[in-house]
Design a protein around this motif. Structure first.
Motif, mmCIF file in Angstrom:
data_model
loop_
_atom_site.group_PDB
_atom_site.id
_atom_site.type_symbol
_atom_site.label_atom_id
_atom_site.label_comp_id
_atom_site.label_asym_id
_atom_site.label_seq_id
_atom_site.Cartn_x
_atom_site.Cartn_y
_atom_site.Cartn_z
ATOM 1 N N HIS A 1 40.869 39.083 29.089
ATOM 2 C CA HIS A 1 40.870 40.426 29.657
ATOM 3 C C HIS A 1 40.889 41.501 28.583
ATOM 4 O O HIS A 1 41.610 41.402 27.603
ATOM 5 N N VAL B 1 29.224 46.008 42.343
ATOM 6 C CA VAL B 1 28.367 45.190 41.478
ATOM 7 C C VAL B 1 27.411 44.337 42.315
ATOM 8 O O VAL B 1 26.301 44.045 41.881
ATOM 9 N N GLY C 1 31.563 34.512 34.292
ATOM 10 C CA GLY C 1 32.298 35.071 35.432
ATOM 11 C C GLY C 1 33.310 34.076 35.954
ATOM 12 O O GLY C 1 34.481 34.400 36.200
ATOM 13 N N ARG D 1 38.188 45.432 23.858
ATOM 14 C CA ARG D 1 37.168 46.238 24.512
ATOM 15 C C ARG D 1 37.508 47.718 24.327
ATOM 16 O O ARG D 1 38.662 48.061 24.080
ATOM 17 N N ASP E 1 42.267 34.324 32.056
ATOM 18 C CA ASP E 1 41.851 35.721 31.949
ATOM 19 C C ASP E 1 42.852 36.555 31.159
ATOM 20 O O ASP E 1 42.488 37.586 30.590
ATOM 21 N N HIS F 1 30.270 39.399 29.419
ATOM 22 C CA HIS F 1 30.067 38.928 30.797
ATOM 23 C C HIS F 1 29.304 39.949 31.623
ATOM 24 O O HIS F 1 28.281 39.651 32.218
ATOM 25 N N PHE F 2 29.821 41.174 31.678
ATOM 26 C CA PHE F 2 29.180 42.051 32.662
ATOM 27 C C PHE F 2 27.845 42.580 32.177
ATOM 28 O O PHE F 2 26.995 42.911 32.989
ATOM 29 N N VAL G 1 25.413 39.867 33.407
ATOM 30 C CA VAL G 1 25.027 39.962 34.821
ATOM 31 C C VAL G 1 24.271 41.255 35.103
ATOM 32 O O VAL G 1 23.323 41.278 35.884
ATOM 33 N N TRP H 1 38.775 49.117 42.715
ATOM 34 C CA TRP H 1 38.138 47.794 42.706
ATOM 35 C C TRP H 1 37.761 47.293 44.082
ATOM 36 O O TRP H 1 36.862 46.461 44.212
ATOM 37 N N TRP I 1 34.746 54.143 32.691
ATOM 38 C CA TRP I 1 34.084 54.351 33.980
ATOM 39 C C TRP I 1 35.035 54.008 35.127
ATOM 40 O O TRP I 1 34.830 54.444 36.242
HETATM 41 C C1 HEM Z 1 29.697 34.320 39.682
HETATM 42 C C2 HEM Z 1 29.873 35.578 39.898
HETATM 43 C C3 HEM Z 1 30.897 36.448 39.164
HETATM 44 C C4 HEM Z 1 32.181 36.175 38.821
HETATM 45 C C5 HEM Z 1 32.929 34.895 39.097
HETATM 46 C C6 HEM Z 1 32.707 37.349 38.157
HETATM 47 C C7 HEM Z 1 33.992 37.485 37.668
HETATM 48 C C8 HEM Z 1 34.484 38.582 36.980
HETATM 49 C C9 HEM Z 1 35.839 38.754 36.548
HETATM 50 C C10 HEM Z 1 36.953 37.771 36.801
HETATM 51 C C11 HEM Z 1 35.924 39.959 35.905
HETATM 52 C C12 HEM Z 1 37.167 40.604 35.310
HETATM 53 C C13 HEM Z 1 37.306 40.301 33.874
HETATM 54 C C14 HEM Z 1 38.422 41.060 33.248
HETATM 55 O O1 HEM Z 1 38.423 42.307 33.307
HETATM 56 O O2 HEM Z 1 39.316 40.406 32.658
HETATM 57 C C15 HEM Z 1 34.633 40.548 35.928
HETATM 58 C C16 HEM Z 1 34.308 41.761 35.367
HETATM 59 C C17 HEM Z 1 33.145 42.431 35.593
HETATM 60 N N1 HEM Z 1 32.037 41.931 36.298
HETATM 61 FE FE1 HEM Z 1 31.876 40.078 37.102
HETATM 62 N N2 HEM Z 1 31.748 38.285 38.093
HETATM 63 C C18 HEM Z 1 30.624 37.792 38.709
HETATM 64 C C19 HEM Z 1 29.431 38.425 38.882
HETATM 65 C C20 HEM Z 1 29.193 39.740 38.515
HETATM 66 C C21 HEM Z 1 28.013 40.471 38.832
HETATM 67 C C22 HEM Z 1 26.848 39.913 39.637
HETATM 68 C C23 HEM Z 1 28.146 41.701 38.296
HETATM 69 C C24 HEM Z 1 27.202 42.874 38.305
HETATM 70 C C25 HEM Z 1 25.966 42.879 38.607
HETATM 71 C C26 HEM Z 1 29.420 41.753 37.639
HETATM 72 C C27 HEM Z 1 29.893 42.859 36.964
HETATM 73 C C28 HEM Z 1 31.117 42.941 36.358
HETATM 74 C C29 HEM Z 1 31.617 44.112 35.685
HETATM 75 C C30 HEM Z 1 30.892 45.462 35.564
HETATM 76 C C31 HEM Z 1 32.866 43.802 35.194
HETATM 77 C C32 HEM Z 1 33.752 44.660 34.321
HETATM 78 C C33 HEM Z 1 34.462 45.690 35.054
HETATM 79 C C34 HEM Z 1 35.303 46.539 34.149
HETATM 80 O O3 HEM Z 1 36.467 46.199 33.913
HETATM 81 O O4 HEM Z 1 34.798 47.578 33.679
HETATM 82 N N3 HEM Z 1 30.032 40.538 37.784
HETATM 83 N N4 HEM Z 1 33.760 39.679 36.588
#
Ligand code: HEM
Ligand code: CU
Lengths: 111, 630
Positions: B375, B251, B362, B445, B371, B383-384, B387, B244, B136
């Motif tokens: 990653h 998100v 997160g 992944r 990470d 994680h995602f 959320v 991004w 995506w």
């Molecule tokens: C405390 C709040 C949050 C923190 C600290 C956080 C942190 C992160 C980090 C660092 C990544 C990257 C991980 C990686 O690819 O190695 C990530 C990926 C992701 N997060 Fe969060 N996040 C938070 C909240 C959210 C929320 C609220 C959503 C959606 C409703 C979300 C959706 C996603 C998605 C979709 C990815 C994956 C993206 C991809 O590579 O396809 N995150 N998050």
């Protein structure tokens, strides 16, 4: 009702004299800022044509451009008027977001 | 009654929906199409889980797996979650602020049809030579190398539906700023309205970078440009940044409205005013703001250097603070309340630990050095999904049960609702909790298959079982919806009995003009205030008068259809040029015709005056005597 004869306003409560005065003031502001903008543009042209160092010219040009944008927004696009709070809020937060992105790129991403 | 005709029969109803500019009907359109895409995305998810259920499986081929995976993510984010949120925003926000419609009803319909045609276009890729297959996120180095038209479908489809989203976002901003009823100050707006407001602002600032990125990608793929091709002097990282800079705010565009829905539910079923209202508002705005300063946390392993990584790591962790504020406020809303465990409330209560788990991982991911380990493993997938499902999807399901009576005038069955809830919740944790550990054990992944005897079998099997639980939950929900609509037992304006905000003060569903007289808002939770003072309705803020209404219009549909047609032309002109004009001779004409349809309908819209019509005072008064059937 009778007191407002001659008013061009759709709102009869707004006094004709007051509106005229207001319009005149606005006109003055328009003309002043228009003159300033021409002046600033002149400076920009002269600066470039007289061949100053480009590290001096670039920032000054950007600054002048910024001032013109502000004048344009406030005196010609009515941001100085009342009721533009939300517009200003969005404009500035948009500018702030863009600025953060640019600064990030210039400092830590592609330094 | 000359202005209002009760339409019957299938085709008149269909025509009514194709041309409607009424926010309540557009909400239903969003709900149906978002729901449809949710089922499509869900089906794709089931295929993914079946493929991964056992090691070395050959249920689908590698190439097809990539397509399914890509379409699952893209569909769920852009075509399911966002439209479903728009469904509730449309259904509820104008009512919550005491407005008769959104600020630009015509644009509201245009936004919907753009999204709809964009989504259809993207999904037609399945039948026209293969779906997009670069994830995506569609990173440029991968997507530029992708053969066929898959990525072109992605780029053009998202461009069209993205325009619809941007229009919808701007519409909500203007609506909330300008259309609030007398007395509805900013600090009296319900939290769902607030979160819609902030999410719309995020849309306004986040979608343009995506549009730019997609445009560059479009030119790279279809018109021979080289923005992202490093062999030609381009830079593939630019796409990642653009994606991004959009993607992280995205998100939050998803989660904030879900937070809003939960805030309403917590207050309603704890029968208490929301704890710390102003802190909640502040936290929402702060999250929205910080959301723009963290995009690099998706790019820690790109190699931007320790300075960039450190700064973005700290900024990312900072978001946990306002999020924590919200969590505590919800818990304190329940504290000492007289809680009713209805289906929406169950979702709300389950949301808290689920979402906190996602937030904790997160913050773990935000530790840049760590990470490098997490990653691109299943840890990120876990994680995602915590959320997004634990936050957004639970919010959508809660909202579906909570607002169903307001949208359709019938009440979903509570027992079946609870069955759905338990099936879905158990299935969700079964599926995704174990994925944390699969990730830590090194399962990458976006992987098509894994070998036996690497310790990954049990976890994956459990995960697939969980997915079937979720699917069962969704099936029960569909059954619930069908029997509820067939039984068609009508409910009154406040079916939960504890409604606090303006939408519960008018009939379910509301008359097409919403409020006969705009209500006077005397504080936060205006309907609750009136109820506490023994009033059964809102105090009107104006005498009964003529109501100005917009006319229905078919133009938004045609305008969007034009772009849909043009997109085919834009795509196949590539083959036309590749074959030196020998084949696909129709491509350029189709592109031109499509654009002409769009531009022509814009011209018609601009040149033809449409002043709408009035519902007359007499009709409204007569209607009152007849018991409000207008
Ligand atoms: C405390 C709040 C949050 C923190 C600290 C956080 C942190 C992160 C980090 C660092 C990544 C990257 C991980 C990686 O690819 O190695 C990530 C990926 C992701 N997060 Fe969060 N996040 C938070 C909240 C959210 C929320 C609220 C959503 C959606 C409703 C979300 C959706 C996603 C998605 C979709 C990815 C994956 C993206 C991809 O590579 O396809 N995150 N998050
Ligand atoms: Cu992020």
């Amino acid at each position: 009702m009778a007191t407002t004869t001659g008013s061009t306003s759709a709102n009869p409560k707004v006094n004709y004299k007051y509106r005229r005065n207001k319009a005149r003031q606005e006109m003055r502001a328009h003309v002043t800022s228009f003159a300033m903008m021409i002046f600033l543009t002149l400076i920009a042209f002269i600066m470039v044509m007289s061949g100053f160092d480009k590290y001096y010219v670039f920032p000054v040009l950007l600054l002048l451009a910024g001032i013109q944008v502000v004048l344009q927004l406030y005196y010609f696009m009515h941001m100085s008027h009342k009721g533009h709070g939300a517009v200003a809020l969005f404009l500035y937060s948009g500018a702030l977001v863009a600025l953060i992105v640019i600064i990030t790129f210039m400092t830590i991403v592609w330094w | 009654m000359s202005t209002v005709v009760q339409k019957k029969g299938f085709f008149p109803v269909l025509w009514d929906y194709l041309t409607t500019v009424d926010h309540k009907k557009i909400a239903i359109l969003y709900l149906i199409s978002g729901g449809f895409f949710f089922l499509v995305g869900g089906l794709e998810a089931m295929v993914i889980r079946i493929q991964l259920a056992v090691p070395d499986s050959n249920f689908v081929s590698a190439g097809l797996y990539n397509e399914i995976l890509t379409m699952h993510g893209t569909t769920m984010i852009f075509l399911a979650a966002m439209p479903l949120l728009f469904a509730f925003m449309n259904a509820v926000v104008p009512l919550q602020i005491g407005a008769r419609d959104v600020a630009f009803p015509f644009l509201n319909s245009l936004g919907f049809w753009l999204f709809f045609f964009g989504g259809i276009f993207l999904n037609l890729s399945w039948f026209l030579g293969g779906a997009p297959d670069a994830g995506w996120t569609s990173y440029a180095s991968l997507s530029l190398a992708s053969e066929g038209h898959g990525i072109d479908f992605y780029v053009l489809g998202l461009q069209i539906s993205g325009a619809g989203t941007l229009i919808a976002g701007i519409n909500f901003l203007v609506t909330i700023i300008n259309m609030r009823a007398p007395g509805m100050t900013y600090m009296r707006m319900p939290l769902f309205t607030w979160s819609t407001f902030v999410a719309s602002a995020l849309i306004l600032f986040a979608f343009p970078p995506l549009t730019v990125g997609l445009f560059l990608m479009l030119f790279d793929r279809m018109f021979g440009a080289n923005f992202f091709d490093h062999t030609m002097g381009g830079n593939t990282i630019i796409w990642e940044h653009l994606f991004w800079i959009f993607g992280h705010p995205e998100v939050y565009i998803l989660i904030l409205p879900a937070f809003g829905i939960f805030s309403e539910i917590f207050a309603t079923f704890s029968r208490k005013r929301l704890f710390g209202y102003s802190a909640m508002v502040f936290a929402t705005v702060l999250i929205g703001f910080l959301g723009f300063m963290v995009w690099v946390h998706h790019m820690f392993t790109v190699g931007l250097g320790p300075t960039a990584n450190a700064i973005f790591a700290v900024a990312t962790m900072a978001i946990a603070v306002p999020t924590g504020v919200k969590i505590f406020n919800w818990m304190l809303t329940m504290w000492g309340g007289s809680i009713k465990f209805t289906t929406p409330m169950l979702y709300a209560v389950a949301f808290i630990p689920s979402f906190v788990a996602g937030g904790v991982t997160g913050v773990m991911l935000a530790v840049a050095a760590a990470d490098y380990q997490y990653h691109d493993t299943y840890f990120v997938v876990a994680h995602f999904h915590y959320v997004i499902i634990g936050g957004v999807v639970l919010g959508l399901l809660a909202g579906t049960h909570f607002y169903w009576p307001k949208m359709f005038g019938t009440m979903l069955n509570e027992t079946l609702g609870k069955v759905t809830f338990w099936l879905f919740l158990i299935g969700f944790h079964l599926t995704f909790f174990i994925q944390h550990f699969l990730g830590l054990m090194g399962m990458p992944r976006r992987i098509w298959k894994y070998l036996p005897n690497q310790g990954l079998e049990v976890g994956n099997a459990i995960s697939t079982v969980g997915a079937f639980f979720m699917a069962a939950g969704v099936l029960v929900l569909i059954y619930n919806i069908i029997i509820t609509q067939v039984r068609n037992e009508r409910v009154g304006n406040d079916p939960w009995g504890d409604g606090r905000t303006l939408e519960w003060a008018i009939a379910s569903p509301p008359p097409f003009y919403n409020f006969k007289q705009l209500p006077l808002v005397r504080g936060l939770d205006p309907y609750w205030i009136e109820k506490m003072e023994g009033n059964d309705r809102m105090t009107p803020a104006e005498p009964i008068g003529d109501i100005h209404m917009p006319n229905n219009s078919f133009i938004p549909f045609v305008m969007s259809l034009g772009l849909f047609i043009a997109a085919f032309g834009a795509m196949y002109q590539v083959d036309w040029r590749a074959s030196d004009g020998a084949e696909y001779g129709w491509a350029i004409p189709v592109l031109v015709i499509g654009m002409l349809i769009t531009i022509g309908s814009m011209a018609v819209r601009s040149l033809k005056d449409d002043h709408g019509y009035h519902v007359h005072k007499e009709d409204l008064e007569k209607d009152d005597e007849e018991g409000g059937r207008l």
